[in-house]
Design a protein around this motif. Sequence first.
Motif, mmCIF file in Angstrom:
data_model
loop_
_atom_site.group_PDB
_atom_site.id
_atom_site.type_symbol
_atom_site.label_atom_id
_atom_site.label_comp_id
_atom_site.label_asym_id
_atom_site.label_seq_id
_atom_site.Cartn_x
_atom_site.Cartn_y
_atom_site.Cartn_z
ATOM 1 N N HIS A 122 0.854 -1.184 0.000
ATOM 2 C CA HIS A 122 0.000 0.000 0.000
ATOM 3 C C HIS A 122 0.890 1.233 0.000
ATOM 4 O O HIS A 122 1.695 1.427 0.913
ATOM 5 N N SER A 123 0.744 2.047 -1.021
ATOM 6 C CA SER A 123 1.558 3.256 -1.130
ATOM 7 C C SER A 123 1.029 4.335 -0.204
ATOM 8 O O SER A 123 -0.092 4.243 0.320
ATOM 9 N N PHE A 124 1.815 5.385 -0.041
ATOM 10 C CA PHE A 124 1.396 6.496 0.805
ATOM 11 C C PHE A 124 0.183 7.201 0.215
ATOM 12 O O PHE A 124 -0.609 7.807 0.947
ATOM 13 N N ALA A 125 0.012 7.117 -1.090
ATOM 14 C CA ALA A 125 -1.144 7.732 -1.738
ATOM 15 C C ALA A 125 -2.449 7.065 -1.309
ATOM 16 O O ALA A 125 -3.522 7.660 -1.434
ATOM 17 N N GLU A 126 -2.376 5.837 -0.780
ATOM 18 C CA GLU A 126 -3.567 5.125 -0.331
ATOM 19 C C GLU A 126 -3.960 5.482 1.104
ATOM 20 O O GLU A 126 -5.036 5.089 1.555
ATOM 21 N N PHE A 127 -3.102 6.186 1.815
ATOM 22 C CA PHE A 127 -3.441 6.615 3.167
ATOM 23 C C PHE A 127 -4.530 7.678 3.091
ATOM 24 O O PHE A 127 -4.572 8.483 2.154
ATOM 25 N N THR A 128 -5.409 7.684 4.085
ATOM 26 C CA THR A 128 -6.439 8.708 4.184
ATOM 27 C C THR A 128 -5.861 9.930 4.885
ATOM 28 O O THR A 128 -5.393 9.826 6.025
ATOM 29 N N HIS A 129 -5.874 11.066 4.221
ATOM 30 C CA HIS A 129 -5.351 12.311 4.785
ATOM 31 C C HIS A 129 -6.539 13.116 5.304
ATOM 32 O O HIS A 129 -7.301 13.682 4.525
ATOM 33 N N ARG A 130 -6.672 13.141 6.615
ATOM 34 C CA ARG A 130 -7.810 13.845 7.195
ATOM 35 C C ARG A 130 -7.387 14.510 8.502
ATOM 36 O O ARG A 130 -6.906 13.828 9.421
ATOM 37 N N GLY A 131 -7.564 15.830 8.577
ATOM 38 C CA GLY A 131 -7.294 16.557 9.818
ATOM 39 C C GLY A 131 -5.855 16.383 10.282
ATOM 40 O O GLY A 131 -4.910 16.706 9.575
ATOM 41 N N GLY A 132 -5.716 15.831 11.488
ATOM 42 C CA GLY A 132 -4.403 15.741 12.110
ATOM 43 C C GLY A 132 -3.682 14.432 11.919
ATOM 44 O O GLY A 132 -2.747 14.127 12.661
ATOM 45 N N GLU A 133 -4.077 13.615 10.923
ATOM 46 C CA GLU A 133 -3.367 12.366 10.717
ATOM 47 C C GLU A 133 -3.521 11.874 9.284
ATOM 48 O O GLU A 133 -4.434 12.253 8.558
ATOM 49 N N CYS A 134 -2.595 11.002 8.906
ATOM 50 C CA CYS A 134 -2.690 10.224 7.672
ATOM 51 C C CYS A 134 -2.782 8.773 8.129
ATOM 52 O O CYS A 134 -1.898 8.299 8.854
ATOM 53 N N SER A 135 -3.828 8.071 7.750
ATOM 54 C CA SER A 135 -4.072 6.751 8.335
ATOM 55 C C SER A 135 -4.364 5.699 7.277
ATOM 56 O O SER A 135 -4.825 5.991 6.176
ATOM 57 N N LEU A 136 -4.074 4.453 7.671
ATOM 58 C CA LEU A 136 -4.351 3.299 6.827
ATOM 59 C C LEU A 136 -4.680 2.129 7.746
ATOM 60 O O LEU A 136 -3.980 1.886 8.731
ATOM 61 N N SER A 137 -5.762 1.419 7.440
ATOM 62 C CA SER A 137 -6.163 0.239 8.209
ATOM 63 C C SER A 137 -6.094 -0.983 7.307
ATOM 64 O O SER A 137 -6.570 -0.957 6.164
ATOM 65 N N LEU A 138 -5.508 -2.059 7.828
ATOM 66 C CA LEU A 138 -5.325 -3.289 7.064
ATOM 67 C C LEU A 138 -6.001 -4.444 7.787
ATOM 68 O O LEU A 138 -5.803 -4.630 8.994
ATOM 69 N N PHE A 139 -6.779 -5.225 7.060
ATOM 70 C CA PHE A 139 -7.452 -6.380 7.644
ATOM 71 C C PHE A 139 -6.553 -7.612 7.538
ATOM 72 O O PHE A 139 -5.955 -7.874 6.500
ATOM 73 N N LEU A 140 -6.468 -8.353 8.634
ATOM 74 C CA LEU A 140 -5.662 -9.569 8.684
ATOM 75 C C LEU A 140 -6.574 -10.756 8.980
ATOM 76 O O LEU A 140 -7.221 -10.789 10.033
ATOM 77 N N ASP A 141 -6.630 -11.720 8.069
ATOM 78 C CA ASP A 141 -7.432 -12.905 8.349
ATOM 79 C C ASP A 141 -6.602 -13.921 9.128
ATOM 80 O O ASP A 141 -5.447 -13.690 9.465
ATOM 81 N N GLY A 198 9.755 10.718 10.114
ATOM 82 C CA GLY A 198 8.646 11.418 10.753
ATOM 83 C C GLY A 198 8.050 10.555 11.851
ATOM 84 O O GLY A 198 8.599 9.506 12.219
ATOM 85 N N ARG A 199 6.902 10.991 12.390
ATOM 86 C CA ARG A 199 6.290 10.312 13.530
ATOM 87 C C ARG A 199 5.152 9.408 13.089
ATOM 88 O O ARG A 199 4.343 9.763 12.234
ATOM 89 N N LEU A 200 5.098 8.228 13.703
ATOM 90 C CA LEU A 200 4.094 7.239 13.331
ATOM 91 C C LEU A 200 3.650 6.447 14.551
ATOM 92 O O LEU A 200 4.313 6.444 15.593
ATOM 93 N N LYS A 201 2.510 5.787 14.387
ATOM 94 C CA LYS A 201 1.980 4.903 15.430
ATOM 95 C C LYS A 201 1.348 3.702 14.743
ATOM 96 O O LYS A 201 0.588 3.841 13.794
ATOM 97 N N VAL A 202 1.679 2.504 15.239
ATOM 98 C CA VAL A 202 1.129 1.266 14.690
ATOM 99 C C VAL A 202 0.496 0.474 15.830
ATOM 100 O O VAL A 202 1.160 0.173 16.826
ATOM 101 N N THR A 203 -0.784 0.160 15.704
ATOM 102 C CA THR A 203 -1.477 -0.636 16.717
ATOM 103 C C THR A 203 -2.332 -1.682 16.010
ATOM 104 O O THR A 203 -2.603 -1.587 14.809
#
Length: 214
Positions: A122-141, A198-203
């Motif tokens: 998933h490229s950075f262009a696929e991240f959602t840019h909204r307000g104070g963050e750029c985010s991406l959610s991935l489903f894991l089966d 830069g700064r990131l968070k992964v949970t």
Amino acid sequence: MSASRAVLPFALLCLTACATKPPYQARLADTQADCVERFESVRRHPLAVLDAKSRAKAPYVEFADVAQCLRTAQGSTALALYAIDEASRPAQVDISILPSPGGTFAASAELLDARFQRIERHSFAEFTHRGGECSLSLFLDRAGPVYLMLVPDQDQVGKQESMIGSVNNQMVVPAGPVMFAVNHGAETQTIRAFMAGGRLKVTMRPEGSAAFSH
């Protein structure tokens, strides 16, 4: 000397320190030292499901602090490798990038199998840019990827985004027995550069639960 007089110099010192604090500047990962030559040697960060409270408290970290240099025949690159807890699946991984004028991490996210082969990217262009963050959610089966890898998206590094905002000021003007409020607005523009750091968070959260908020 009274207590108030003793506190005053300390308070002034604190104000001075706050006023002179340098603005945030993203740090780049070192791709010269501490390099390894095999994926198996890259240090891994465990990634397991957290409850909502723990996800909310999870801090943003510098990519440079969680990344390691991997040297291949194509050159050296910095990457952050997360080992996914297989017992926690099915689940969703949330990646959040904190935008900043001092540097926004243009991340590319890749899911890898046990042999470090790419399953999806998933490229950075696929991240959602909204307000104070750029985010991406991935489903894991249940039988999904074993690793999550974050690397700079070289197609996006060096680009920038412009955020338009406004600042409103109000001034009260006395005029005899009455007072008038004069409003003045100005447009502001913030430039955020996409960088290899830069700064990131992964949970990771249970499937179907709400994403973290900050």
